[in-house]
Write a protein that holds these residues in place. Structure first.
Motif, PDB file in Angstrom:
ATOM      1  N   ASP A 129      26.344 -24.909  24.750  1.00  0.00           N
ATOM      2  CA  ASP A 129      25.002 -24.528  23.983  1.00  0.00           C
ATOM      3  C   ASP A 129      24.750 -25.961  23.440  1.00  0.00           C
ATOM      4  N   VAL A 130      23.629 -26.184  22.824  1.00  0.00           N
ATOM      5  CA  VAL A 130      23.124 -27.465  22.115  1.00  0.00           C
ATOM      6  C   VAL A 130      23.052 -26.790  20.300  1.00  0.00           C
ATOM      7  N   LEU A 131      23.311 -27.801  20.028  1.00  0.00           N
ATOM      8  CA  LEU A 131      23.526 -27.867  17.871  1.00  0.00           C
ATOM      9  C   LEU A 131      23.209 -28.994  17.338  1.00  0.00           C
ATOM     10  N   VAL A 132      22.121 -28.642  16.820  1.00  0.00           N
ATOM     11  CA  VAL A 132      21.848 -28.923  15.783  1.00  0.00           C
ATOM     12  C   VAL A 132      22.935 -29.991  14.373  1.00  0.00           C
ATOM     13  N   VAL A 133      22.505 -30.827  14.816  1.00  0.00           N
ATOM     14  CA  VAL A 133      23.293 -31.394  13.416  1.00  0.00           C
ATOM     15  C   VAL A 133      22.826 -32.356  12.403  1.00  0.00           C
ATOM     16  N   ASP A 134      23.117 -32.381  11.006  1.00  0.00           N
ATOM     17  CA  ASP A 134      22.125 -32.781  10.011  1.00  0.00           C
ATOM     18  C   ASP A 134      23.041 -34.044   9.989  1.00  0.00           C
ATOM     19  N   ARG A 135      22.879 -35.540   9.563  1.00  0.00           N
ATOM     20  CA  ARG A 135      23.462 -36.556   9.317  1.00  0.00           C
ATOM     21  C   ARG A 135      23.403 -37.127   7.534  1.00  0.00           C
ATOM     22  N   SER A 136      22.643 -35.659   6.829  1.00  0.00           N
ATOM     23  CA  SER A 136      22.418 -35.846   6.034  1.00  0.00           C
ATOM     24  C   SER A 136      23.307 -34.933   4.633  1.00  0.00           C
ATOM     25  N   VAL A 137      23.805 -33.901   5.624  1.00  0.00           N
ATOM     26  CA  VAL A 137      24.259 -32.251   4.937  1.00  0.00           C
ATOM     27  C   VAL A 137      25.834 -33.484   4.183  1.00  0.00           C
TER      28      VAL A 137
END
Lengths: 198, 198
Positions: A129-137
């Motif tokens: 799976d491709v994960l969408v990751v947010d570093r600002s969270v």
DNA sequence: TTTTTTGATTTATGTACACTAATCAAAAGT
DNA sequence: ACTTTTGATTAGTGTACATAAATCAAAAAA
């Protein structure tokens, strides 16, 4: 009153039913539909009616924009899949859904990671799976985080057990990973979405 | 030849165009459709026509080539890459991924559906997930399909059990749905991706 | 005056109907 | 006997049309 001043005969512009006064607010066309699709099409039409009604309710003074533009529209069926269409909240929306917009709220702090292993099946994360990751969270307890643990990338849920932070898999076959003082642990970001290829 | 033996007059059972000889193989009904939905409905009808044609042409045993190509090389961080653990910031800023491009190969035949229910947990489909559905992908056995069954939308895996097609949930708590002759089943498309919000 | 009624006019809408396609079998042709 | 043609019959299909709904303004009523 004479025949001359009798105003009822002939054409009278402005009179009569208004254009766009149909239930859909636009012209219609008669189409033959096979019986097996009748229910589907009918539901589509019902939703369009509701949508039209709501649009008129919400914007009584506003003219509807011309949607015949070149914008490619991808239909989004927000209806309940298991129970059919009837839920009124989930309306059939007929506009373009931009996946970038949907999944990336902050482009500058977003990146993708391909998941490996089956330790997070319970969170809907499958290998590949491709994960969408947010570093600002903020990586609070309860969030699914991508972190580098001793040089290895892992995806786990951040939990607090007995007062200590642990990286907790979402699969009973995998053990928790305690966050020792000495361990080199860097949280890269918080997983916001999972893209799973069927 | 006398008038008495003239066989052309009156009712003649068996003669004439056969029932079910329409393009859809079933009776139709005239329905008025607003112009904005015309394209959608027309597409649906075209798809139904093709489906009918394929059903006639294809045997149940014929498998079409699996078109699930590999995902085009994506500048992601895989777990193995992460071992090097370089300075994260630089690398992925320049390599931005267009999710629309990644997930939508054919915009014209793609639409989205929001999933409900837990019958497909095993396929990584959770309630609330957004499904990317491609109408142009052949709905072969083994594919996860979105279909309207008796007017209700469902997501199930298409399987062949004991020579018969069934809609099979990916959850042991749910029963298979046999595809009877009488059932009104229309396959809307094949699920190509699942977008799951963590 | 203001309100209600009424006739005329215009658009919307379901479906009846005219036409087309498909099929069978008698009749004609070979 | 075999094939082709032709008329009759039945189902499919697009849309024209009859009716309904909506709207305006004159006329009547209040």
């Amino acid at each position: 009153m004479t025949e001359d001043t009798f105003k009822r005969g002939g054409s009278r512009p402005g009179a009569g039913r208004k254009k766009g006064s149909s239930v859909y607010g636009e012209p219609t066309k008669a189409v033959r539909v096979p019986e097996s699709l009748l229910a589907t099409v009918t539901e589509l039409l019902e939703h369009k009616k509701k949508q039209t009604a709501e649009e008129i309710m919400n914007h009584p003074d506003v003219f509807l924009p011309d949607l015949d533009g070149p914008i490619p529209s991808i239909p989004f069926y927000g209806a309940s899949v298991a129970a059919g269409f009837p839920s009124p909240a989930d309306d059939f929306i007929e506009k373009r859904l931009d996946l970038n917009e949907l999944l990336i709220s902050k482009p500058a702090s977003t990146f993708f990671v391909r998941a490996e292993g089956e330790s997070m099946l319970g969170a809907g994360i499958h290998p590949g799976d491709v994960l969408v990751v947010d570093r600002s969270v903020n990586a609070n307890v309860g969030k699914v985080v991508v972190c580098a643990l001793d040089g290895e990338l892992t995806v786990k849920r951040l939990r607090s057990k007995e007062g200590k932070l642990v990286l907790s898999p979402e699969n009973p076959e995998y053990p928790d990973i305690p966050l020792n003082e000495g361990a080199e642990m860097v949280i890269w970001g918080v997983v916001t979405s999972v893209i799973h290829n069927v």
